[in-house]
Design an enzyme around this catalytic site. Structure first.
Site, short mmCIF file in Angstrom:
data_model
loop_
_atom_site.label_atom_id
_atom_site.label_comp_id
_atom_site.label_asym_id
_atom_site.label_seq_id
_atom_site.Cartn_x
_atom_site.Cartn_y
_atom_site.Cartn_z
N CYS A 100 32.46 11.61 -43.15
CA CYS A 100 32.10 10.21 -43.41
C CYS A 100 31.11 10.16 -44.57
CB CYS A 100 31.49 9.60 -42.16
SG CYS A 100 31.03 7.87 -42.34
N HIS A 142 38.75 5.31 -37.64
CA HIS A 142 37.43 5.67 -38.17
C HIS A 142 36.80 4.49 -38.91
CE1 HIS A 142 34.55 8.55 -40.24
NE2 HIS A 142 34.44 7.45 -40.96
N GLU A 143 37.58 3.88 -39.81
CA GLU A 143 37.02 2.78 -40.62
C GLU A 143 36.67 1.58 -39.75
OE1 GLU A 143 35.98 3.41 -43.42
OE2 GLU A 143 37.09 5.27 -43.64
N HIS A 146 33.40 1.52 -37.91
CA HIS A 146 32.21 1.11 -38.67
C HIS A 146 31.89 -0.37 -38.46
CE1 HIS A 146 31.13 4.62 -41.07
NE2 HIS A 146 32.40 4.83 -41.39
NI NI Z 1 32.95 6.67 -42.28
#
Ligand code: NI
Length: 177
Positions: A100, A142-143, A146
């Protein structure tokens, strides 16, 4: 070009839940996306979420060209995804390595849903609706994490599989998300 500073783990803004985008195809939204693209490409990332540059909106970008340097990474189409919704398909989970841009230099083994359907809108408000698996599904999860204030280390189960790129993968260049 506007390459923004990427916030790093520990910055309280990364723990916030981001707000939905209400209006599409606005100058402000296009400017945000231009900044996000410039920043992601400058840092050779596979994806970036708006909160990583300090903007608390539910906007992510991602995309990976197939590249000999990253033989494990399948190609993922360049995508702008706004106000995303993820639905796991089935209960199957897969472990895979993630990095990341907000956790530079490190990599960890993270469980993710193997197959998902994701929906959302692009910058013009057009609907996106895809069913994907593998690396593509991993990048999206993953995105979108966030946007809910979750960084991948919070999902690691085996902390012997969390460490510095140079120690885990000597001599290899790695993509970050
Ligand atoms: Ni990330």
């Amino acid at each position: 070009m506007a390459i923004k500073t990427v916030l790093r783990m520990g910055d309280a803004r990364l723990w916030q839940r981001s707000e939905p985008v209400g209006r599409f195809d606005t100058p402000e939204l296009h400017q945000l996306l231009a900044d996000m693209r410039d920043t992601m490409h400058a840092l050779n990332g596979a994806g970036l979420a708006a909160p990583q540059i300090g903007v608390g909106l539910r906007v992510v970008i991602f995309g990976v060209q197939r590249n000999e340097r990253y033989p494990d990474a399948e190609g993922v189409p360049d995508t702008v995804l706004i106000n995303p919704l993820i639905n796991p398909l089935g209960n199957s989970m897969e472990e895979g390595w993630e990095g990341c841009l907000s956790v530079p230099g490190l990599r960890g083994m993270v469980p993710r849903h193997a197959q998902i359907r994701y929906q959302g809108r692009d910058e013009y408000g057009a609907l996106i609706d895809r069913t994907v698996s593998g690396f593509h599904a991993r990048v999206v999860q993953h995105e979108c994490d966030h946007l809910d204030g979750i960084l991948y280390p919070m999902r690691i189960r085996d902390f012997t599989k969390f460490g510095y790129n140079q120690e885990l993968f000597p001599g290899r260049e790695m993509l970050d998300e």
